[in-house]
Design an enzyme around this catalytic site. Structure first.
Site, PDB file in Angstrom:
ATOM      1  N   HIS A  24       0.937  -1.150  -0.031  1.00  0.00           N
ATOM      2  CA  HIS A  24       0.021  -0.008   0.029  1.00  0.00           C
ATOM      3  C   HIS A  24       0.764   1.274  -0.017  1.00  0.00           C
ATOM      4  CE1 HIS A  24      -2.492  -3.042   1.817  1.00  0.00           C
ATOM      5  NE2 HIS A  24      -3.506  -2.501   1.253  1.00  0.00           N
TER       6      HIS A  24
ATOM      7  N   ASP B  67      26.880   0.252  -6.161  1.00  0.00           N
ATOM      8  CA  ASP B  67      26.954   1.068  -7.419  1.00  0.00           C
ATOM      9  C   ASP B  67      28.007   1.891  -7.419  1.00  0.00           C
ATOM     10  OD1 ASP B  67      25.916   1.914 -10.060  1.00  0.00           O
ATOM     11  OD2 ASP B  67      25.313   3.712  -8.907  1.00  0.00           O
TER      12      ASP B  67
END
Length: 167
Positions: free
Chosen positions: A77, A133
């Site tokens: 949600h 990364d």
């Protein structure tokens, strides 16, 4: 549990209706880690990575990912978050002379009718991925460790506290 709540009458996945649940304060803390070489550890702690301040960027990435969990995990949600805090702790690996592990903690809080476990887990995961990364040009051999829920509070199912941190 005799009845699955995430399936409709046709047996297909659905987002659970939480509108009947009372709003309560709910918190969750999730942990992850990434093990890096001594060179990466030195570059991060001395702010010498070419892409910038690794921990600052990873922290922002974690918060951003937390806020978008509902867009990544199909049945989550959209939740108004009241707070997200990410913290770090370094640990030198005992079994090697060169490796360091960055421990990541993501704490999330809301006042709502569904929990924030997935948001905390997403924040911790994306934080570790961002460190990878930003450092992969130096060494692609980094290892992202176990990601897990440390604790959660609030809601119908009550509180959960893992007894020991996962190594």
């Amino acid at each position: 549990m005799s009845e699955f709540t995430h399936f409709n009458e046709e047996g297909r996945a659905k987002m659970v209706d939480v509108s009947h649940k009372p709003e309560t304060v709910r918190t969750a803390e999730a942990c992850s880690s990434i093990t890096v070489s001594n060179e990466i550890y030195q570059r991060i702690t001395n702010n010498e990575m070419k892409k910038g301040d690794v921990l600052a960027v990873a922290q922002v990435a974690a918060v951003m990912a937390c806020k978008k969990t509902w867009e990544i995990i199909p049945m989550c949600h959209p939740i108004p978050l009241n707070g997200v805090d990410v913290s770090f702790a370094w640990e030198k690996e005992a079994n090697t002379s060169d490796d360091y592990t960055l421990h990541i903690s993501a704490k999330v809080k809301t006042k709502g009718n569904t929990g924030v476990e997935m948001e905390a887990l997403t924040a911790a995961s994306v934080c570790a991925l961002t460190v990878y990364d930003m450092c992969k040009a130096v060494d692609k051999g980094m290892i992202i460790g176990k990601t897990y829920l440390l604790e959660k509070t609030g809601g119908k199912s009550g509180d959960y506290h893992r007894e020991n941190k996962v190594k």
